[in-house]
Design a protein around this motif. Structure first.
Motif, mmCIF file in Angstrom:
data_model
loop_
_atom_site.group_PDB
_atom_site.id
_atom_site.type_symbol
_atom_site.label_atom_id
_atom_site.label_comp_id
_atom_site.label_asym_id
_atom_site.label_seq_id
_atom_site.Cartn_x
_atom_site.Cartn_y
_atom_site.Cartn_z
ATOM 1 N N ARG A 120 0.853 -1.202 0.000
ATOM 2 C CA ARG A 120 0.000 0.000 0.000
ATOM 3 C C ARG A 120 0.879 1.239 0.000
ATOM 4 N NH1 ARG A 120 -2.505 -3.803 3.111
ATOM 5 N NH2 ARG A 120 -4.674 -4.236 2.604
ATOM 6 N N PHE A 121 0.425 2.274 -0.694
ATOM 7 C CA PHE A 121 1.143 3.534 -0.783
ATOM 8 C C PHE A 121 0.214 4.659 -0.330
ATOM 9 C CE2 PHE A 121 2.564 0.726 -4.195
ATOM 10 C CZ PHE A 121 3.925 0.640 -3.929
ATOM 11 N N PRO A 122 0.666 5.525 0.585
ATOM 12 C CA PRO A 122 -0.172 6.657 0.979
ATOM 13 C C PRO A 122 -0.240 7.679 -0.152
ATOM 14 C CG PRO A 122 1.963 6.774 2.072
ATOM 15 C CD PRO A 122 1.929 5.482 1.306
ATOM 16 N N ILE A 123 -1.443 8.156 -0.410
ATOM 17 C CA ILE A 123 -1.625 9.178 -1.446
ATOM 18 C C ILE A 123 -2.556 10.262 -0.921
ATOM 19 C CG2 ILE A 123 -1.283 7.510 -3.335
ATOM 20 C CD1 ILE A 123 -4.323 7.795 -3.884
ATOM 21 N N PRO A 124 -2.556 11.426 -1.532
ATOM 22 C CA PRO A 124 -3.477 12.497 -1.126
ATOM 23 C C PRO A 124 -4.867 12.277 -1.735
ATOM 24 C CG PRO A 124 -2.024 13.281 -2.842
ATOM 25 C CD PRO A 124 -1.586 11.881 -2.511
ATOM 26 N N TRP A 125 -5.756 11.633 -0.986
ATOM 27 C CA TRP A 125 -7.084 11.318 -1.487
ATOM 28 C C TRP A 125 -7.916 12.560 -1.776
ATOM 29 C CZ3 TRP A 125 -8.002 6.546 -3.038
ATOM 30 C CH2 TRP A 125 -7.240 5.513 -2.512
ATOM 31 N N ASN A 126 -7.693 13.612 -1.045
ATOM 32 C CA ASN A 126 -8.526 14.813 -1.195
ATOM 33 C C ASN A 126 -7.922 15.837 -2.139
ATOM 34 O OD1 ASN A 126 -6.397 15.697 0.309
ATOM 35 N ND2 ASN A 126 -7.617 16.369 2.070
ATOM 36 N N GLY A 127 -6.834 15.493 -2.828
ATOM 37 C CA GLY A 127 -6.216 16.413 -3.760
ATOM 38 C C GLY A 127 -5.107 17.234 -3.147
ATOM 39 N N GLN A 128 -4.974 17.225 -1.837
ATOM 40 C CA GLN A 128 -3.887 17.911 -1.160
ATOM 41 C C GLN A 128 -2.625 17.049 -1.269
ATOM 42 O OE1 GLN A 128 -4.402 20.975 0.101
ATOM 43 N NE2 GLN A 128 -6.542 20.832 -0.513
ATOM 44 N N GLU A 129 -1.467 17.659 -1.274
ATOM 45 C CA GLU A 129 -0.217 16.903 -1.412
ATOM 46 C C GLU A 129 0.191 16.164 -0.145
ATOM 47 O OE1 GLU A 129 1.909 15.818 -3.849
ATOM 48 O OE2 GLU A 129 0.187 16.487 -5.022
ATOM 49 N N ASN A 130 -0.300 16.557 1.028
ATOM 50 C CA ASN A 130 0.043 15.856 2.264
ATOM 51 C C ASN A 130 -0.857 14.632 2.401
ATOM 52 O OD1 ASN A 130 1.913 17.806 2.864
ATOM 53 N ND2 ASN A 130 0.486 19.005 4.125
ATOM 54 N N ALA A 131 -0.279 13.434 2.156
ATOM 55 C CA ALA A 131 -1.063 12.204 2.264
ATOM 56 C C ALA A 131 -1.262 11.872 3.741
ATOM 57 C CB ALA A 131 -0.351 11.055 1.557
ATOM 58 N N ASP A 132 -2.511 11.563 4.102
ATOM 59 C CA ASP A 132 -2.811 11.205 5.499
ATOM 60 C C ASP A 132 -3.052 9.725 5.614
ATOM 61 O OD1 ASP A 132 -4.693 14.220 5.914
ATOM 62 O OD2 ASP A 132 -2.591 13.854 6.253
#
Length: 95
Positions: free
Chosen positions: A83-95
């Protein structure tokens, strides 16, 4: 949030495009999923292709290989999941 399931169906590979020495043996089926061009999961399944016909162990299966005598065993119960963290909401900081 929750569990997502899907069925992946695909045509088999064109055996004419597979090098003859790569038809028999261990390989991998790799499924990747992306959202907004960002990969968030990679799932790999080991696959073992065996020749089911009789042949001399020292010389290997006859050439050309009779594809009807190749059996595929997929280790579907032991996938390798990354699994890779990604910015789901379009923000660059992946939570």
């Amino acid at each position: 949030v929750g569990i997502n399931k899907f069925v992946l169906q695909a045509e088999p590979p064109d055996p004419r495009r597979i090098p003859p020495n790569d038809i028999i043996g261990v390989t991998v089926v790799l499924v990747t999923c992306a959202y907004r061009e960002r990969e968030f999961v990679r799932i790999g399944y080991y696959v073992n292709n065996e020749y089911s016909g009789e042949y001399d162990e020292e010389t290997g299966p006859p050439k050309p290989i009779e594809l009807g005598k190749v059996t595929r065993m997929i280790l579907a119960d032991k996938p390798r999941v990354t699994r890779f963290p990604i910015p789901w909401n379009g923000q660059e900081n992946a939570d």
